[in-house]
Design an enzyme around this catalytic site. Structure first.
Site, PDB file in Angstrom:
ATOM      1  CB  SER A 168     -76.618 -56.732  46.863  1.00 12.34           C
ATOM      2  OG  SER A 168     -77.828 -56.247  46.016  1.00 12.34           O
TER       3      SER A 168
ATOM      4  CG  ASN B 283     -47.243 -13.195  40.748  1.00 14.93           C
ATOM      5  OD1 ASN B 283     -48.495 -13.222  41.174  1.00 14.93           O
ATOM      6  ND2 ASN B 283     -46.746 -12.341  39.911  1.00 14.93           N
TER       7      ASN B 283
ATOM      8  CB  THR C 171     -48.247 -64.823  32.123  1.00 13.04           C
ATOM      9  OG1 THR C 171     -48.416 -66.002  31.515  1.00 13.04           O
ATOM     10  CG2 THR C 171     -46.939 -65.090  33.170  1.00 13.04           C
ATOM     11  CG  HIS C 172     -50.647 -63.721  28.148  1.00 13.03           C
ATOM     12  ND1 HIS C 172     -50.591 -62.676  27.377  1.00 13.03           N
ATOM     13  CD2 HIS C 172     -49.521 -64.545  28.417  1.00 13.03           C
ATOM     14  CE1 HIS C 172     -49.334 -62.803  27.013  1.00 13.03           C
ATOM     15  NE2 HIS C 172     -48.591 -63.562  27.412  1.00 13.03           N
TER      16      HIS C 172
ATOM     17  CE  LYS D  32     -52.840 -21.483  44.470  1.00  8.45           C
ATOM     18  NZ  LYS D  32     -52.597 -21.250  43.257  1.00  8.45           N
TER      19      LYS D  32
ATOM     20  CD  GLN E 131     -57.707 -18.361  41.150  1.00 11.79           C
ATOM     21  OE1 GLN E 131     -57.352 -16.768  41.553  1.00 11.79           O
ATOM     22  NE2 GLN E 131     -58.990 -18.509  40.883  1.00 11.79           N
TER      23      GLN E 131
ATOM     24  CE1 TYR F 148     -49.615 -17.297  39.674  1.00 10.62           C
ATOM     25  CE2 TYR F 148     -50.855 -15.390  38.791  1.00 10.62           C
ATOM     26  CZ  TYR F 148     -50.847 -16.581  39.774  1.00 10.62           C
ATOM     27  OH  TYR F 148     -51.963 -17.064  40.185  1.00 10.62           O
TER      28      TYR F 148
ATOM     29  CD  GLU G 101     -66.602 -53.285  43.166  1.00 11.10           C
ATOM     30  OE1 GLU G 101     -66.882 -54.384  42.485  1.00 11.10           O
ATOM     31  OE2 GLU G 101     -67.288 -52.564  43.644  1.00 11.10           O
TER      32      GLU G 101
ATOM     33  CG  ASN H  70     -71.503 -56.059  46.328  1.00 12.29           C
ATOM     34  OD1 ASN H  70     -71.543 -56.956  45.998  1.00 12.29           O
ATOM     35  ND2 ASN H  70     -72.489 -55.109  46.866  1.00 12.29           N
TER      36      ASN H  70
ATOM     37  CE  LYS I  92     -73.374 -58.980  44.160  1.00 15.70           C
ATOM     38  NZ  LYS I  92     -73.252 -57.664  43.418  1.00 15.70           N
TER      39      LYS I  92
END
Length: 461
Positions: free
Chosen positions: A279, A112, A157-158, A327, A324, A319, A292, A287, A285
């Site tokens: 692509s 432990n 903004t927005h 981890k 376990q 404990y 992403e 990408n 394309k």
């Protein structure tokens, strides 16, 4: 038949093979082997220091543990599921190497407090590496900022055009997010760097150990003052995953912007071949896979944080085997953050090229200078709210006429208000709009130039 374990004298039969597999953690906690060996060496040295075992036996134990380390790194020590976990695997191999003396290593120690020590040693090391990665990311951000001090970019903004910015100012926002991440990990590291070794299973030990001695050997700052807390605490892991989640939030926000900037609709950046893919059916394309993936992996780290909180929320002291499960999520959280920081740093350093002409055209083709018209009038004695409403009407009529504010004649300006003069055109030029915002922390070029200097000093500390 599964081999009987250390505790098997209490049991009449071995574990069911399926339960043995279910119970085992060797597949992932082998990540801790170097730290387990380091912690075991310190424990052995403490046993000699306190006279619990003779120094000659300490020398045998340390030599055996170092041999296991060498064997592991040379690919000669590969414990399987029969070992259950890395701690038993090391102990078993140690006995094979040094004989019965190896059985003394576990004196005054439980798995432990052992696993708690190993995990803290591991995380302490990983935090140091992640903090360095954050510095590397900051350096790249500063390099780009320094080269784009007077490059303009629309501010939003927005997700609507708001006011133009220095591109350097925009990038420095991510620098400061990363600085908070770096500082936050430093705070977490202080609470990681506390030793539970010597807490035993939960109640300490009857042997005359010296916990501060092992803490000093392992470069811990302190020891847990309560043995129950020492073996059951996982606050440090939760705190790390909180800090890791915020790092991922910041990387994901930057990723989202890069994805937008690389689109045809924005066109603010060009993706270089070294950090983009194509692509399978659309040859035109290119990408933005790196941002992403970073954006996608963010939820993975969030999930590990949530899982850790759920693991801990109902555990009685001390404990429990549930621990376990700390981890795999912790290890994956560390690896995910490190890989995303590395990928984002490479992307910024060699995978993107900003398009200054496209950016300049963008900031010149909107009404993001409207606030500056209102400020222009306010500086000449017109109450700001009155100026604000007047400019709103100007924008409305200009849109209807298909004009921008820069297209209005001086006569048209003066019909709106006699305070307008020839200098209105300079006041609303994008470069001046940015330059004029010279308040502390603003996007004005003088402020940003100083901000870069200050940031360089922060990175160097």
């Amino acid at each position: 038949m599964t081999e009987k374990k250390t505790w098997s004298q209490r049991f009449e039969s071995a574990l069911n093979p399926a339960i043995a597999r279910f119970n085992a953690s060797i597949a992932f906690d082998i990540e801790l082997i170097d730290h387990d060996l380091t912690g075991s060496i310190a424990h052995a040295q403490m046993l000699g220091h306190t006279g619990i075992i003779p120094h000659t036996e300490v020398e045998q134990l340390v030599a055996g543990l170092e041999k296991i380390r060498q064997e592991y790194h040379q690919g000669e020590f590969n414990p399987g599921i029969e070992a259950e976990d890395i701690h038993f695997a090391v102990e078993h191999r140690l006995v094979e190497i040094v004989g019965d003396v190896g059985k003394k290593l576990h004196t005054a120690r439980s798995r432990n407090d052992q696993v708690g020590t190993d995990t803290r040693l591991y995380l302490r090391e990983q935090i140091q590496q992640i903090r360095q990665q954050l510095k590397d990311l900051q350096t790249v951000l500063l390099d780009i900022a320094e080269n784009n001090l007077e490059t303009l970019i629309p501010g939003y903004t927005h997700l609507q055009r708001a006011q133009p910015l220095s591109l350097a100012h925009h990038l420095l926002a991510y620098f400061h997010m990363s600085q908070r991440d770096w500082e936050r990990l430093g705070d977490v590291s202080r609470r990681v760097n506390i030793s539970p070794l010597g807490s035993g299973a939960l109640a300490g030990t009857t042997f005359p150990i010296d916990r501060h001695y092992t803490a000093k050997l392992l470069e811990f700052d302190d020891v847990y003052a309560n043995s129950l807390d020492g073996v059951s605490d996982r606050d440090f892991a939760i705190e790390f995953l909180c800090a890791a989640s915020l790092i991922m939030v910041h990387l994901s926000r930057l990723s989202e912007e890069i994805i937008l900037w690389a689109s045809e609709e924005f066109g603010f950046v060009t993706l270089k071949d070294s950090c983009a893919t194509g692509s399978s059916i659309m040859p035109q394309k290119k990408n933005p896979d790196v941002p992403e993936l970073v954006r996608g992996k963010t939820g993975r780290v969030f999930g590990h944080l949530q899982a850790m909180l759920v693991i801990m929320k109902g555990l009685p002291l001390a404990y429990n085997k549930d621990l376990q499960e700390d981890k795999e999520g912790l290890f994956d959280g560390v690896n995910t953050v490190k890989s995303c920081l590395q990928a984002m740093t490479i992307l910024l350093q060699e995978g993107l090229e900003f398009r200054p002409q496209r950016l300049a055209a963008a900031v010149a083709a909107d009404f993001s200078n409207a606030t500056d018209v209102a400020d222009y009038l306010a500086a000449r004695g017109v109450p700001f709210r009155e100026a604000y409403n007047l400019v709103g009407k100007v924008v409305k009529t200009s849109i209807a006429a298909g004009k921008l504010l820069k297209d209005l004649t001086l006569s048209e300006w003066q019909q709106l208000h006699p305070a307008f003069a020839e200098d209105i055109y300079e006041a609303i030029s994008p470069h001046q709009v940015v330059s004029a915002r010279n308040s502390y922390g603003g996007t004005g070029f003088t402020q940003v130039r100083q901000a870069i200097i200050d940031a360089r000093k922060q990175v160097s500390t």
